[in-house]
Enzyme design. Structure first.
Site, short mmCIF file in Angstrom:
data_model
loop_
_atom_site.label_atom_id
_atom_site.label_comp_id
_atom_site.label_asym_id
_atom_site.label_seq_id
_atom_site.Cartn_x
_atom_site.Cartn_y
_atom_site.Cartn_z
N ALA A 66 0.87 -1.17 0.00
CA ALA A 66 0.00 0.00 0.00
C ALA A 66 0.91 1.23 0.00
O ALA A 66 2.06 1.16 0.43
CB ALA A 66 -0.88 -0.02 1.24
N GLY A 111 0.61 -4.97 0.84
CA GLY A 111 -0.56 -5.02 -0.05
C GLY A 111 -0.27 -5.76 -1.35
O GLY A 111 -1.20 -6.28 -1.99
N GLU A 114 -0.71 -9.33 -0.47
CA GLU A 114 -2.16 -9.53 -0.29
C GLU A 114 -2.86 -9.61 -1.65
O GLU A 114 -3.75 -10.44 -1.86
CB GLU A 114 -2.72 -8.40 0.58
CG GLU A 114 -2.22 -8.49 2.02
CD GLU A 114 -2.54 -7.26 2.84
OE1 GLU A 114 -2.15 -6.14 2.41
OE2 GLU A 114 -3.16 -7.39 3.90
N GLU A 134 4.27 -4.94 7.38
CA GLU A 134 3.51 -3.84 8.02
C GLU A 134 3.95 -3.57 9.46
O GLU A 134 3.94 -2.43 9.91
CB GLU A 134 2.00 -4.15 7.98
CG GLU A 134 1.37 -4.06 6.60
CD GLU A 134 1.47 -5.35 5.79
OE1 GLU A 134 2.20 -6.28 6.19
OE2 GLU A 134 0.80 -5.43 4.74
N1 COA Z 1 4.59 3.07 -0.77
C1 COA Z 1 4.97 4.22 -1.35
N2 COA Z 1 6.12 4.36 -2.03
C2 COA Z 1 6.88 3.26 -2.13
C3 COA Z 1 6.55 2.02 -1.57
C4 COA Z 1 5.32 1.95 -0.86
N3 COA Z 1 4.89 0.81 -0.32
N4 COA Z 1 7.52 1.13 -1.84
C5 COA Z 1 8.44 1.79 -2.56
N5 COA Z 1 8.07 3.07 -2.74
C6 COA Z 1 8.77 4.13 -3.47
C7 COA Z 1 9.95 4.67 -2.68
O1 COA Z 1 9.52 5.64 -1.73
C8 COA Z 1 10.78 5.24 -3.79
O2 COA Z 1 10.20 6.47 -4.20
P1 COA Z 1 11.14 7.79 -4.42
O3 COA Z 1 12.09 7.37 -5.51
O4 COA Z 1 10.17 8.84 -4.84
O5 COA Z 1 11.82 8.03 -3.12
C9 COA Z 1 10.58 4.27 -4.93
O6 COA Z 1 9.36 3.60 -4.64
C10 COA Z 1 11.67 3.23 -5.04
O7 COA Z 1 11.78 2.57 -3.79
P2 COA Z 1 13.17 2.44 -2.99
O8 COA Z 1 12.84 2.21 -1.55
O9 COA Z 1 14.07 3.58 -3.30
O10 COA Z 1 13.77 1.11 -3.66
P3 COA Z 1 14.78 0.07 -2.99
O11 COA Z 1 15.23 -0.82 -4.08
O12 COA Z 1 15.81 0.78 -2.19
O13 COA Z 1 13.89 -0.78 -1.93
C11 COA Z 1 11.94 -1.99 -1.21
C12 COA Z 1 12.84 -1.59 -2.39
C13 COA Z 1 10.73 -2.72 -1.76
C14 COA Z 1 12.70 -2.92 -0.25
C15 COA Z 1 11.51 -0.72 -0.45
O14 COA Z 1 10.98 0.21 -1.39
C16 COA Z 1 10.46 -0.95 0.60
O15 COA Z 1 10.77 -1.46 1.66
N6 COA Z 1 9.18 -0.55 0.31
C17 COA Z 1 8.11 -0.61 1.25
C18 COA Z 1 7.65 -2.03 1.47
C19 COA Z 1 6.55 -2.06 2.51
O16 COA Z 1 6.76 -1.80 3.67
N7 COA Z 1 5.33 -2.39 2.06
C20 COA Z 1 4.20 -2.51 2.91
C21 COA Z 1 3.43 -1.26 2.93
S1 COA Z 1 1.99 -1.45 3.97
#
Ligand code: COA
Length: 260
Positions: A66, A111, A114, A134
């Site tokens: 999400a 999400g 999910e 989460e």
């Molecule tokens: N919501 C909003 N933005 C997200 C996102 C999310 N769930 N997951 C990734 N993004 C965005 C990042 O903020 C970043 O945006 P920016 O370039 O404008 O800063 C872009 O996507 C790329 O992500 P980034 O974190 O830089 O890539 P990475 O390769 O370093 O890491 C992940 C990849 C997937 C490990 C990391 O993005 C992450 O942990 N995301 C969240 C996962 C999460 O907690 N999901 C559950 C949400 S309830």
């Protein structure tokens, strides 16, 4: 119909819906949830569509969860509505009445996991990563993750993944029964196409009956589940496809199902 956050593409009876926010790793904001709800509603109503493939744009992510930036400002009331909209979308997908195949090239987190679990079959690249992170955000899954992971992989795995928030690789997800098939990244499209094409020529009423019996039956006492099965079985006898399938077997030829 043109969407802001989705791409759709038809090939034969297979409709591919792509979440198209690659710069945000296809994170699900409210707008995207609403568009997915519309897109799946249209796929359900269109008889020409027999299978849906759901994926994310790019090779880095299926859906990375999400949208955390959007959620950061939510009030509890907005969060309740966001969760309900997400849950309703997942149920729409799960109860679509047509097979839905998740094509998972990379991250399927929160999400995203999910959303994948609401699909009926999940084909993943061996680069894909799964998890319910989460808890690391001070949250719990809100789009059905606690319930679908419990049902797919059991209580031990549901508690382990939701409480630790850790990422698991595609091989572990496969071992847990969360993923149907794991392939090399360059084989992902071929593997998804093979499954989608096989489903697209299957008898639709039979596919719908299987989905009803397994998904509805899994949520009630066995007597009621068996009743779903009998009703679905009987309904097939009202179709030309069932006569065609059984006749084709007897005549030693391939059946041609017409969806009637
Ligand atoms: N919501 C909003 N933005 C997200 C996102 C999310 N769930 N997951 C990734 N993004 C965005 C990042 O903020 C970043 O945006 P920016 O370039 O404008 O800063 C872009 O996507 C790329 O992500 P980034 O974190 O830089 O890539 P990475 O390769 O370093 O890491 C992940 C990849 C997937 C490990 C990391 O993005 C992450 O942990 N995301 C969240 C996962 C999460 O907690 N999901 C559950 C949400 S309830």
């Amino acid at each position: 119909m043109a969407y802001r956050n989705l791409l759709t593409h038809d090939e034969g009876a297979v409709r591919t819906i792509t979440v198209n926010r690659p710069d945000k790793l296809n994170a699900l904001n409210l707008d995207t949830l609403n568009e997915l709800t519309l897109a799946f509603g249209q796929a359900a109503q269109d008889d020409a569509v027999r299978v849906v493939v759901l994926t994310g744009a790019g090779d880095k992510a299926f859906v990375a969860g999400a949208d955390i930036a959007e959620m950061n400002a939510y009030t509890p009331t907005q969060a309740l509505s966001f969760s309900r909209i997400g849950q309703a979308l997942m149920l729409t997908i799960e109860r679509l009445g047509k097979p839905v195949v998740a094509r998972i090239p990379g991250y399927a987190l929160g999400g995203g996991m999910e959303l994948a679990m609401a699909c009926h079959l999940r084909i993943a690249s061996n680069k894909a990563k799964f998890g319910q992170p989460e808890i690391n955000l001070g949250l719990i899954p809100g789009f059905g993750g606690t319930q679908r992971l419990l049902r797919l992989a059991g209580r031990g795995a549901a508690l382990e993944l939701c409480l630790t928030g850790k990422q698991i690789d595609a091989a572990r997800a496969h071992a847990l029964g969360v993923v149907t098939e794991v392939v090399e990244p360059e084989q992902l499209d071929t593997a998804v196409k093979a499954v989608a094409e096989a489903l697209s020529v299957a008898a639709p009423r039979a596919a719908a009956g299987i989905l009803d019996a397994v998904l509805g039956g899994g949520e009630c006492a066995i007597e009621q589940g068996l009743d779903y099965e009998s009703q679905g079985f009987a309904l097939c006898f009202a179709t030309e496809d069932m006569r065609e399938g059984t006749s084709a077997f007897l005549e030693r030829r391939k059946p041609q199902f017409k969806g009637r």
